[in-house]
Design a protein around this motif. Structure first.
Motif, short mmCIF file in Angstrom:
data_model
loop_
_atom_site.label_atom_id
_atom_site.label_comp_id
_atom_site.label_asym_id
_atom_site.label_seq_id
_atom_site.Cartn_x
_atom_site.Cartn_y
_atom_site.Cartn_z
N ARG A 13 0.25 -4.53 10.45
CA ARG A 13 0.89 -3.90 11.61
C ARG A 13 -0.15 -3.46 12.63
O ARG A 13 0.03 -3.62 13.83
CB ARG A 13 1.76 -2.73 11.17
N TRP A 56 9.14 -3.11 12.29
CA TRP A 56 8.69 -1.76 11.97
C TRP A 56 8.11 -1.10 13.23
O TRP A 56 8.41 0.05 13.55
CB TRP A 56 7.66 -1.82 10.85
N GLU A 59 10.78 -0.22 15.83
CA GLU A 59 11.52 0.99 15.49
C GLU A 59 10.77 2.25 15.90
O GLU A 59 11.37 3.29 16.13
CB GLU A 59 11.84 1.02 14.00
#
Length: 115
Positions: A13, A56, A59
Motif C-alpha cells: 500500500r 483500502w 476507503e
C-alpha cells in the motif's frame, strides 16, 4: 535474472500510494509494471492484490478512482505522506539490494522519488 522482492500488506500500500503521489494517475497494469521495475513482485493474482490494496487506500481517502482500473492520488495529511514515503523508500532500497542492483542508473531513478 535478478531476484524480485515480494511485497504485500502495508508495504505494498505504501509503495503504490507513494508512486501515485509522485507520478500521478495510473492504471493497474502501469502500477504492476512500476512495481516490477522497482524490483518488487506481488504474490497471488497481482492485479487483484493491487486492486485490493488500492481499495483500502480509497476507503481512507488517499487514493481516488478515476475510472475502472485507473487510480489517482487524493488527499492525505503531510505527516502521513512523509511516513508513507519513508516506508516506500526503505522498501525500494531493500528490493534493490535483494536484486543485486548496484548500477548508478537504478539508484538515480530511485533518487527521483526523493524530490
Amino acid at each position: 535474472m535478478s531476484e524480485l522482492y515480494e511485497i504485500r500488506g502495508i508495504g505494498l500500500r505504501s509503495v503504490i500510494t507513494d508512486h501515485l503521489f509522485r507520478v500521478g494517475p495510473q492504471t493497474i497494469p502501469d502500477l504492476l509494471d512500476a512495481l516490477e521495475y522497482q524490483g518488487f513482485t506481488v504474490a497471488g493474482r497481482p492485479a487483484k492484490t493491487v486492486s485490493d490494496a488500492l481499495r483500502w487506500e480509497r476507503e481512507r481517502g488517499r487514493v481516488r478512482l478515476v475510472r475502472r482500473g485507473k487510480y489517482a492520488p487524493a488527499e492525505m495529511p503531510r505527516t502521513t505522506e512523509q511516513r508513507i514515503h519513508r516506508r516506500a523508500m526503505e522498501l525500494r532500497a531493500r528490493a534493490g539490494i535483494a536484486a543485486g542492483r548496484d548500477d548508478e542508473h537504478f539508484w538515480d531513478r530511485v533518487a527521483l522519488y526523493l524530490d
